[in-house]
Design a protein around this motif. Structure first.
Motif, PDB file in Angstrom:
ATOM      1  N   LEU A 333     -30.486  90.485   5.268  1.00 37.43           N
ATOM      2  CA  LEU A 333     -31.271  91.053   4.166  1.00 37.43           C
ATOM      3  C   LEU A 333     -30.624  92.291   3.692  1.00 37.43           C
ATOM      4  O   LEU A 333     -30.702  92.457   2.364  1.00 37.43           O
ATOM      5  N   LEU A 334     -29.886  93.142   4.480  1.00 34.86           N
ATOM      6  CA  LEU A 334     -29.098  94.292   4.178  1.00 34.86           C
ATOM      7  C   LEU A 334     -27.860  93.913   3.054  1.00 34.86           C
ATOM      8  O   LEU A 334     -27.938  94.584   2.099  1.00 34.86           O
ATOM      9  N   GLU A 335     -27.358  92.815   3.517  1.00 36.28           N
ATOM     10  CA  GLU A 335     -26.180  92.541   2.696  1.00 36.28           C
ATOM     11  C   GLU A 335     -26.755  91.883   1.379  1.00 36.28           C
ATOM     12  O   GLU A 335     -25.875  92.200   0.463  1.00 36.28           O
ATOM     13  N   THR A 336     -27.778  91.156   1.479  1.00 39.68           N
ATOM     14  CA  THR A 336     -28.317  90.677   0.254  1.00 39.68           C
ATOM     15  C   THR A 336     -28.632  91.756  -0.675  1.00 39.68           C
ATOM     16  O   THR A 336     -28.458  91.573  -2.079  1.00 39.68           O
ATOM     17  N   VAL A 337     -29.298  92.622  -0.188  1.00 42.40           N
ATOM     18  CA  VAL A 337     -29.783  93.897  -1.224  1.00 42.40           C
ATOM     19  C   VAL A 337     -28.450  94.688  -1.718  1.00 42.40           C
ATOM     20  O   VAL A 337     -28.331  94.718  -3.005  1.00 42.40           O
ATOM     21  N   LEU A 338     -27.420  94.883  -1.040  1.00 40.25           N
ATOM     22  CA  LEU A 338     -26.155  95.442  -1.289  1.00 40.25           C
ATOM     23  C   LEU A 338     -25.367  94.684  -2.319  1.00 40.25           C
ATOM     24  O   LEU A 338     -24.944  95.233  -3.268  1.00 40.25           O
ATOM     25  N   GLU A 339     -25.143  93.330  -1.982  1.00 42.59           N
ATOM     26  CA  GLU A 339     -24.261  92.312  -2.689  1.00 42.59           C
ATOM     27  C   GLU A 339     -25.165  92.193  -4.170  1.00 42.59           C
ATOM     28  O   GLU A 339     -24.679  92.168  -5.101  1.00 42.59           O
ATOM     29  N   THR A 340     -26.564  91.950  -4.084  1.00 48.69           N
ATOM     30  CA  THR A 340     -27.403  91.842  -5.218  1.00 48.69           C
ATOM     31  C   THR A 340     -27.222  93.087  -5.986  1.00 48.69           C
ATOM     32  O   THR A 340     -26.832  92.862  -7.491  1.00 48.69           O
ATOM     33  N   ALA A 341     -27.159  94.250  -5.496  1.00 48.66           N
ATOM     34  CA  ALA A 341     -27.201  95.696  -6.279  1.00 48.66           C
ATOM     35  C   ALA A 341     -25.690  95.517  -6.985  1.00 48.66           C
ATOM     36  O   ALA A 341     -25.755  95.909  -8.202  1.00 48.66           O
ATOM     37  N   LEU A 342     -24.740  95.324  -6.417  1.00 47.41           N
ATOM     38  CA  LEU A 342     -23.396  95.379  -6.723  1.00 47.41           C
ATOM     39  C   LEU A 342     -23.367  94.342  -8.006  1.00 47.41           C
ATOM     40  O   LEU A 342     -22.808  95.073  -8.959  1.00 47.41           O
ATOM     41  N   GLU A 343     -23.795  93.155  -7.817  1.00 44.87           N
ATOM     42  CA  GLU A 343     -23.750  92.135  -8.811  1.00 44.87           C
ATOM     43  C   GLU A 343     -24.362  92.658 -10.103  1.00 44.87           C
ATOM     44  O   GLU A 343     -23.821  92.548 -11.149  1.00 44.87           O
ATOM     45  N   LEU A 344     -25.538  93.006 -10.043  1.00 44.02           N
ATOM     46  CA  LEU A 344     -26.362  93.524 -11.186  1.00 44.02           C
ATOM     47  C   LEU A 344     -25.631  94.612 -11.847  1.00 44.02           C
ATOM     48  O   LEU A 344     -25.644  94.694 -13.100  1.00 44.02           O
ATOM     49  N   ASP A 345     -25.071  95.822 -10.986  1.00 45.05           N
ATOM     50  CA  ASP A 345     -24.415  96.949 -11.654  1.00 45.05           C
ATOM     51  C   ASP A 345     -23.138  96.525 -12.284  1.00 45.05           C
ATOM     52  O   ASP A 345     -23.062  96.992 -13.401  1.00 45.05           O
ATOM     53  N   ILE A 346     -22.384  95.706 -11.992  1.00 44.09           N
ATOM     54  CA  ILE A 346     -21.130  95.568 -12.274  1.00 44.09           C
ATOM     55  C   ILE A 346     -21.232  94.677 -13.512  1.00 44.09           C
ATOM     56  O   ILE A 346     -20.628  94.782 -14.412  1.00 44.09           O
ATOM     57  N   LYS A 347     -21.901  93.487 -13.421  1.00 47.68           N
ATOM     58  CA  LYS A 347     -22.019  92.350 -14.342  1.00 47.68           C
ATOM     59  C   LYS A 347     -22.765  92.727 -15.365  1.00 47.68           C
ATOM     60  O   LYS A 347     -22.606  92.324 -16.594  1.00 47.68           O
ATOM     61  N   TYR A 348     -23.963  93.488 -15.227  1.00 48.61           N
ATOM     62  CA  TYR A 348     -25.094  93.355 -16.097  1.00 48.61           C
ATOM     63  C   TYR A 348     -25.486  94.865 -16.327  1.00 48.61           C
ATOM     64  O   TYR A 348     -26.310  95.024 -17.192  1.00 48.61           O
ATOM     65  N   ASN A 349     -24.935  95.932 -15.738  1.00 53.81           N
ATOM     66  CA  ASN A 349     -25.435  97.313 -15.853  1.00 53.81           C
ATOM     67  C   ASN A 349     -26.804  97.466 -15.518  1.00 53.81           C
ATOM     68  O   ASN A 349     -27.290  98.129 -16.341  1.00 53.81           O
TER      69      ASN A 349
END
Length: 454
Positions: A333-349
């Motif tokens: 769950l922690l990895e899901t949060v961190l990875e999802t946040a990273l994807e949203l930030d990098i790919k979609y701002n």
């Protein structure tokens, strides 16, 4: 002293004089060695032990270290251990004794700075996570040590012992076992875990993305190679984890450097309120997992505070399996949060609402642990709904007033998109139409990514 024959029954002070006669020490080194030997002999006498070589046993040394820690700083205790270890190592190499009991004593870590560390918030932890990737992309090798710390919170004493062999690919985690050499007089084989000594066997799970990175990391390394390395590419030792976290803090401007006025002055380093040390990961993961609902005994298991983290029997015991399953659920769950946040930030701002995510984690942990091992995929869709609603609001889509976008189920969000793409949608300005088109493409891209599970 040349005519004195050293045996296991030789008094320590005589053995020391023999050892010193073969050295060319400075006055300060000579004084330090002599003082440490005299204090050690006195301690043995105070504990009713004849101060001869063969009476220096490992169990006694553990108690001696505890007494020293109560009186002296870690640096001073380590200096005493080093002094006595060199004496016993000398006679061990000569074959006079079978082992050096001081070699089995871990260096005492100086936690002075760590007591001033802090727990990072979930958002701050993501900031550190993102910074590790950014630095890695810039050629600064910090990613693997930082990610291992985020998911395991291991102390530096444990991190530096990890080798490529420690990566348990089939078990999806890290496994450390001490070498146990059998033989008469071997003190290491008798070692017991007492007090705050952190030289334990352990197995700790890791989440899927972390394991895939680790497998890639070790593919060109030999089994006995160190698993982790410092900033200069050397195997992780001593304070090198501090240098890595300092580099993260510097990258995030959580450390400020004041340039010297002239070349004779040192660069002044100013720590901001956001500064953290490696020990912060232990505070952070303890706090996050506790808030998530991970039982305290499992958190103690993770931190190696339990009586025994791992032995040959443990994998067959239910209690061991329970701890592992709880940690796996929390980690993914922690990895899901961190990875999802990273994807949203990098790919979609786009930014996650970490406060909103934090409120969902406790229930998500229960579902992940008890109901569905694939629940984290559903959880990803839940936490992404609010950022998606921001795009939809910008598109000025008509939405029922009783339901806000981020409250709507993911399926409803996805179904709305095609129905809103009406040819009759008219905008006053071409630029507004272009912006809307970009946002719509962005929304559809995110939805497609979700369907693929990233």
């Amino acid at each position: 002293m040349s005519d004195i024959k050293i045996t296991p029954k030789t008094p320590l002070y005589i053995a020391f004089e023999k050892y010193r006669s073969a050295k060319s020490w400075s006055a300060s080194t000579n004084g330090a060695y002599e003082r440490n030997i005299k204090e050690f002999v006195l301690d043995m006498e105070n504990n009713k032990i004849d101060p001869i070589i063969e009476n220096v046993k490992y169990d006694y040394l553990l108690e001696w270290v505890k007494r020293m820690e109560e009186q002296f700083s870690p640096k001073t205790v380590n200096q005493k251990i080093s002094t006595l270890s060199s004496l016993f190592s000398h006679f061990n190499h000569l074959g006079i004794i079978n082992s050096n009991p001081f070699a089995a004593i871990d260096a005492i870590e100086d936690y002075a700075d760590e007591h001033h560390s802090r727990a990072l918030t979930l958002e701050e932890l993501f900031t550190v996570y993102k910074a590790a990737y950014e630095l890695q992309n810039n050629g600064v090798n910090v990613l693997i040590p930082i990610l291992i710390e985020i998911y395991t919170a291991l102390r530096s004493t444990s991190l530096k012992k990890l080798t490529v062999n420690s990566v348990a690919i089939q078990k999806n985690g890290l496994e450390f076992k001490r070498n146990r050499e059998k033989g008469k007089g071997n003190e290491v084989s008798k070692k017991k875990e007492k007090g705050n000594r952190k030289n334990k066997d352990f197995f700790l799970p890791l989440p899927p993305k972390m394991m895939s990175l680790l497998v890639e990391h070790i593919k060109d390394l030999d089994p006995e190679d160190s698993l982790l390395y410092g900033l200069k590419g050397n195997p992780l030792e001593n304070k090198q984890m501090n240098y890595i976290t300092n580099k993260i803090c510097e990258h995030l401007n959580w450390i400020e450097k004041k340039n010297p006025i002239n070349n004779e002055e040192r660069v002044e380093v100013i720590k901001t309120e956001q500064f953290f040390s490696p020990h912060a990961f232990r505070y952070t993961i303890s706090t996050l997992f506790d808030e998530m609902g991970v039982p305290r005994e499992t958190i103690k298991f993770l931190l190696l505070h339990s009586t025994k983290n791992y032995d040959s029997l443990d994998p067959y015991l239910l209690r061991f399996d329970v701890h592992i399953r709880r940690l796996q659920a929390a980690q993914i769950l922690l990895e899901t949060v961190l990875e999802t946040a990273l994807e949203l930030d990098i790919k979609y701002n786009l930014k996650l609402d970490f406060q909103d995510v934090s409120k969902k984690l406790e229930l998500a942990f229960q579902h992940q642990l008890h109901n569905n091992e694939e629940y984290f995929l559903h959880f990803k869709k839940q936490i992404i709904a609010k950022p998606l609603s921001q795009i939809m609001e910008n598109l000025q889509m008509p939405i029922q007033q009783t339901v806000t976008p981020h409250q709507m189920p993911y399926g409803a969000l996805q179904q709305m998109v095609p129905s809103q793409l009406q040819s009759g949608m008219v905008f006053n300005q071409q630029s507004q139409m272009n912006a809307t088109s970009i946002q719509m493409d962005q929304l559809m891209s995110i939805l497609n990514d979700l369907n693929k599970g990233y």
